[in-house]
Design an enzyme around this catalytic site. Structure first.
Site, PDB file in Angstrom:
ATOM      1  N   SER A   5      14.954 -54.218  27.959  1.00 24.92           N
ATOM      2  CA  SER A   5      15.343 -53.635  26.675  1.00 24.92           C
ATOM      3  C   SER A   5      16.679 -52.923  26.840  1.00 24.92           C
ATOM      4  CB  SER A   5      14.287 -52.626  26.212  1.00 24.92           C
ATOM      5  OG  SER A   5      14.816 -51.874  25.136  1.00 24.92           O
ATOM      6  N   MET A  26       2.720 -52.239  20.992  1.00 22.77           N
ATOM      7  CA  MET A  26       3.501 -51.057  21.400  1.00 22.77           C
ATOM      8  C   MET A  26       2.616 -50.175  22.278  1.00 22.77           C
ATOM      9  SD  MET A  26       6.427 -51.599  20.167  1.00 22.77           S
ATOM     10  CE  MET A  26       7.087 -50.091  20.897  1.00 22.77           C
TER      11      MET A  26
END
Ligand code: DX5
Ligand code: ZN
Length: 224
Positions: A7, A136
């Site tokens: 990320s 998540m």
């Protein structure tokens, strides 16, 4: 096969091309791009022009995670900018069926993201339509947060549902992913691991990617 998607939220924004090159050399399979609007999540990150610029800079697939309200307004722009995978949050979409249909008809892989407090049941009518589910494992908005351990059981339960319905849906996980939990996540059923700080804040990001691959690939191949 397990895929690792660094990320870039934890990369050096003034040296993105350099940092992307480093993780690509480590064997990263995709780049995870976090888009935040300051409404759906309490932070603002990057948007369409940056996705466009990344597309010119790398051949890695761009896995774009939209943490924005009313994402359907911007789906065509992110597709045009070069997203290869596009995830929207179920919590942000009253018309999730329409949004997923829109993403899929644009020819990119459609994903649905679930906050830690959102039950798997919210997926039941839509699961067969998506290419991936992004679980998540932190409350979204920031890099570098602690992994929520209950996420492992959530992934296991989702994996069971996918198998019992005989669906072809990939489980992705995002938030606090590191060498400490990667093996458990893959054993539970995750096949796309997003990792920000554990890669970019390490002293050798390419080596951090290699280690995640080394940990997860033997498990991922034996379970598929
Ligand atoms: C969190 C973002 C994540 C974040 C992960 O809101 O969606 O993609 O960059 O960062 P780490 O791996 O540091 O938790
Ligand atoms: Zn993300």
């Amino acid at each position: 096969m397990v895929q690792i998607a660094p990320s870039i939220l934890s990369a050096d924004f003034a040296n993105l091309a350099r940092d992307i090159d480093i993780v690509a050399r480590g064997g990263a399979h995709a780049l995870h791009v976090d888009v935040m609007d300051g409404h759906f999540v309490p932070n603002i990150s990057i948007g369409i022009p940056v996705v466009q610029a990344l597309k010119m800079t790398t051949r890695l697939p761009l896995d774009v995670h939209l943490m924005i309200e009313n994402p359907e307004r911007f789906v065509p722009d992110f597709v045009k900018a070069g997203a290869d995978l596009l995830a929207v949050h179920v919590e942000a979409c009253p018309h999730i069926h329409r949004v997923i249909t829109m993403i899929k008809s644009s020819g990119v892989k459609a994903g649905i993201a679930l906050n830690p407090g959102t039950p798997l049941g919210s997926l039941s009518e839509i699961l067969h339509m998506v290419n991936f589910v992004l679980i998540m494992s932190v409350n979204p908005g920031f890099g570098g947060q602690s992994f929520i351990p209950d996420s492992i059981d959530k992934i296991r339960r989702l994996s069971n549902v996918i198998h019992s319905r005989d669906l072809n849906v990939t489980i992705a996980v995002d938030g606090g992913v590191s060498e400490n939990n990667a093996a458990d996540l893959v054993t539970a059923g995750a096949r796309l691991l997003v990792a920000g700080s554990s890669i970019f804040k390490s002293s050798d990001p390419a080596e951090a990617v290699r280690r995640l691959i080394a940990i997860t690939h033997p498990i991922g191949s034996s379970h598929t």
